[in-house]
Write an enzyme that holds these catalytic residues in place. Structure first.
Site, mmCIF file in Angstrom:
data_model
loop_
_atom_site.group_PDB
_atom_site.id
_atom_site.type_symbol
_atom_site.label_atom_id
_atom_site.label_comp_id
_atom_site.label_asym_id
_atom_site.label_seq_id
_atom_site.Cartn_x
_atom_site.Cartn_y
_atom_site.Cartn_z
ATOM 1 N N SER A 147 48.356 42.684 49.885
ATOM 2 C CA SER A 147 48.001 41.303 50.245
ATOM 3 C C SER A 147 49.271 40.466 50.249
ATOM 4 O O SER A 147 50.221 40.758 49.512
ATOM 5 C CB SER A 147 47.028 40.726 49.213
ATOM 6 O OG SER A 147 46.931 39.325 49.360
ATOM 7 N N TYR A 160 44.923 39.922 40.443
ATOM 8 C CA TYR A 160 44.898 40.446 41.820
ATOM 9 C C TYR A 160 46.317 40.561 42.392
ATOM 10 O O TYR A 160 46.659 41.599 42.990
ATOM 11 C CB TYR A 160 44.039 39.499 42.666
ATOM 12 C CG TYR A 160 43.832 39.909 44.102
ATOM 13 C CD1 TYR A 160 42.877 40.864 44.444
ATOM 14 C CD2 TYR A 160 44.572 39.313 45.127
ATOM 15 C CE1 TYR A 160 42.666 41.216 45.774
ATOM 16 C CE2 TYR A 160 44.363 39.663 46.447
ATOM 17 C CZ TYR A 160 43.416 40.615 46.770
ATOM 18 O OH TYR A 160 43.212 40.966 48.079
ATOM 19 N N LYS A 164 48.205 43.966 43.504
ATOM 20 C CA LYS A 164 48.658 44.141 44.894
ATOM 21 C C LYS A 164 50.180 44.314 44.968
ATOM 22 O O LYS A 164 50.683 45.031 45.848
ATOM 23 C CB LYS A 164 48.201 42.958 45.750
ATOM 24 C CG LYS A 164 46.682 42.886 45.947
ATOM 25 C CD LYS A 164 46.146 44.120 46.674
ATOM 26 C CE LYS A 164 44.690 44.003 47.062
ATOM 27 N NZ LYS A 164 44.168 45.202 47.719
HETATM 28 P P1 NAP Z 1 35.034 42.872 50.943
HETATM 29 O O1 NAP Z 1 34.460 42.334 52.184
HETATM 30 O O2 NAP Z 1 34.654 42.243 49.637
HETATM 31 O O3 NAP Z 1 34.717 44.459 50.885
HETATM 32 C C1 NAP Z 1 35.146 45.200 49.784
HETATM 33 C C2 NAP Z 1 34.871 46.667 50.019
HETATM 34 O O4 NAP Z 1 35.355 47.398 48.881
HETATM 35 C C3 NAP Z 1 33.401 46.988 50.176
HETATM 36 O O5 NAP Z 1 33.248 47.983 51.151
HETATM 37 C C4 NAP Z 1 33.035 47.537 48.802
HETATM 38 O O6 NAP Z 1 31.992 48.493 48.813
HETATM 39 C C5 NAP Z 1 34.312 48.227 48.422
HETATM 40 N N1 NAP Z 1 34.395 48.456 46.987
HETATM 41 C C6 NAP Z 1 34.268 47.558 45.982
HETATM 42 N N2 NAP Z 1 34.371 48.160 44.803
HETATM 43 C C7 NAP Z 1 34.544 49.482 45.055
HETATM 44 C C8 NAP Z 1 34.718 50.631 44.251
HETATM 45 N N3 NAP Z 1 34.712 50.555 42.905
HETATM 46 N N4 NAP Z 1 34.877 51.822 44.847
HETATM 47 C C9 NAP Z 1 34.851 51.946 46.196
HETATM 48 N N5 NAP Z 1 34.700 50.878 47.018
HETATM 49 C C10 NAP Z 1 34.557 49.671 46.447
HETATM 50 O O7 NAP Z 1 36.623 42.821 50.961
HETATM 51 P P2 NAP Z 1 37.641 42.712 52.201
HETATM 52 O O8 NAP Z 1 37.979 41.282 52.385
HETATM 53 O O9 NAP Z 1 37.167 43.507 53.334
HETATM 54 O O10 NAP Z 1 38.929 43.382 51.529
HETATM 55 C C11 NAP Z 1 39.329 44.723 51.819
HETATM 56 C C12 NAP Z 1 40.717 44.937 51.252
HETATM 57 O O11 NAP Z 1 41.618 44.003 51.840
HETATM 58 C C13 NAP Z 1 40.804 44.721 49.741
HETATM 59 O O12 NAP Z 1 41.728 45.634 49.169
HETATM 60 C C14 NAP Z 1 41.354 43.319 49.628
HETATM 61 O O13 NAP Z 1 42.010 43.105 48.413
HETATM 62 C C15 NAP Z 1 42.303 43.303 50.820
HETATM 63 N N6 NAP Z 1 42.648 41.974 51.302
HETATM 64 C C16 NAP Z 1 41.678 41.130 51.757
HETATM 65 C C17 NAP Z 1 42.051 39.878 52.240
HETATM 66 C C18 NAP Z 1 41.052 38.895 52.769
HETATM 67 O O14 NAP Z 1 41.455 37.754 53.066
HETATM 68 N N7 NAP Z 1 39.796 39.243 52.940
HETATM 69 C C19 NAP Z 1 43.398 39.497 52.202
HETATM 70 C C20 NAP Z 1 44.345 40.387 51.729
HETATM 71 C C21 NAP Z 1 43.966 41.629 51.272
HETATM 72 P P3 NAP Z 1 30.454 48.071 48.508
HETATM 73 O O15 NAP Z 1 29.983 47.339 49.739
HETATM 74 O O16 NAP Z 1 29.736 49.354 48.335
HETATM 75 O O17 NAP Z 1 30.478 47.198 47.316
#
Ligand code: NAP
Length: 251
Positions: A147, A160, A164
């Site tokens: 991130s 977090y 990261k």
């Molecule tokens: P999200 O919509 O909250 O989705 C999170 C995903 O992770 C879901 O598929 C969830 O599965 C899965 N997950 C949660 N706990 C888990 C576990 N213990 N084992 C396996 N899977 C698990 O998040 P997102 O925004 O798509 O983020 C995806 C990645 O991008 C993350 O690493 C996040 O830190 C990173 N990121 C996001 C942003 C942003 O702005 N959104 C920015 C920078 C980085 P379930 O549905 O089964 O719970």
């Protein structure tokens, strides 16, 4: 389904946390490029099944696998199952992640630990689990989702951003270890992307900090991941952090 110019025909990709958000978009994009995709999830079987169905409806191959990526035994069992089912594993995308935000002074140790366990140790566990088969095959792509907050810090996200930032160090050390065996390890650092993770954030101050003036879309992160998985497009890149952040961090 998004179009892709890269071909991953015949390859097998495991995407952690692929039931929703960015992981879902990555799974769809890799499948559109021809990869067979394993849709990992933790607690959303219906959402994971919907991603699999969407890939199949578009003519691709996918299946889901429930596993908590912070659990060593579940991770080992998942990778074993993929190798037994598909006979190979070419691409690992360490995408699963959570937030447990709070100011450091009041942060519960459990909230610190759960974020480190999943967002950092989970990447280590999955990477170690695939390493034997990839190093033996002398090819493979590992792509870790970090991130931009790893780069500049963020109030309320000590856990977090530490996890990261750790992923970036882990990416570079693993890249250095695996390079001689033809396995590349890179990271993608998204800025603020529309997903469940960001849906409750106040948008105005965020938008003011983004030169492109809008949130990113999951597909825009998926495009960068697909590029890093592609051969020969990204074959000469390893240990890099690719920012997909609308220009938030320019260095
Ligand atoms: P999200 O919509 O909250 O989705 C999170 C995903 O992770 C879901 O598929 C969830 O599965 C899965 N997950 C949660 N706990 C888990 C576990 N213990 N084992 C396996 N899977 C698990 O998040 P997102 O925004 O798509 O983020 C995806 C990645 O991008 C993350 O690493 C996040 O830190 C990173 N990121 C996001 C942003 C942003 O702005 N959104 C920015 C920078 C980085 P379930 O549905 O089964 O719970």
């Amino acid at each position: 389904m998004p179009r892709s110019v890269a071909s991953l025909q015949g390859q097998v990709a495991l995407v952690t946390g692929a039931s929703r958000g960015i992981g879902r978009a990555i799974a769809l994009e890799l499948a559109a490029a021809g990869a067979q995709v394993v849709v990992n999830y933790a607690s959303s079987p219906e959402a994971a099944a919907a991603v699999v169905a969407e890939i199949k409806a578009a003519g691709g191959t996918a299946w889901s696998h429930q596993a908590n990526v912070a659990d060593e035994q579940q991770v080992e069992a998942m990778v074993k199952a993929v190798l037994e089912t598909a006979g190979r594993l070419d691409v690992l995308v360490n995408n699963a992640g959570i937030t447990r935000d709070g100011l450091l002074m009041r942060m519960k140790t459990a909230d610190w630990q759960s974020v480190i366990d999943l967002n950092l140790t989970g990447v280590f566990l999955c990477t170690r689990a695939v390493s034997r088969s990839m190093l033996k095959a002398r090819s493979g792509r590992i792509i870790n989702i970090t991130s931009v907050v790893a780069l500049f810090g963020n109030p309320g996200q000590a856990n977090y951003s530490a996890a990261k930032a750790g992923v970036i160090g882990l990416t570079r050390s693993t890249a250095a270890e695996f390079a001689s065996r033809g396995v590349t390890v890179n990271a993608v650092a998204p800025g603020f992307i529309d997903s469940d993770m960001t849906k409750d954030l106040a948008k105005e101050p965020i938008l003011a900090s983004i030169p492109l003036g809008r949130m990113g879309q999951p597909e825009e992160v998926a495009g960068a991941v697909c590029f890093l998985a592609a051969d020969p497009a990204a074959a000469y890149m390893t240990g890099q952090v690719l920012q997909v952040d609308g220009g938030m961090v320019m260095r």
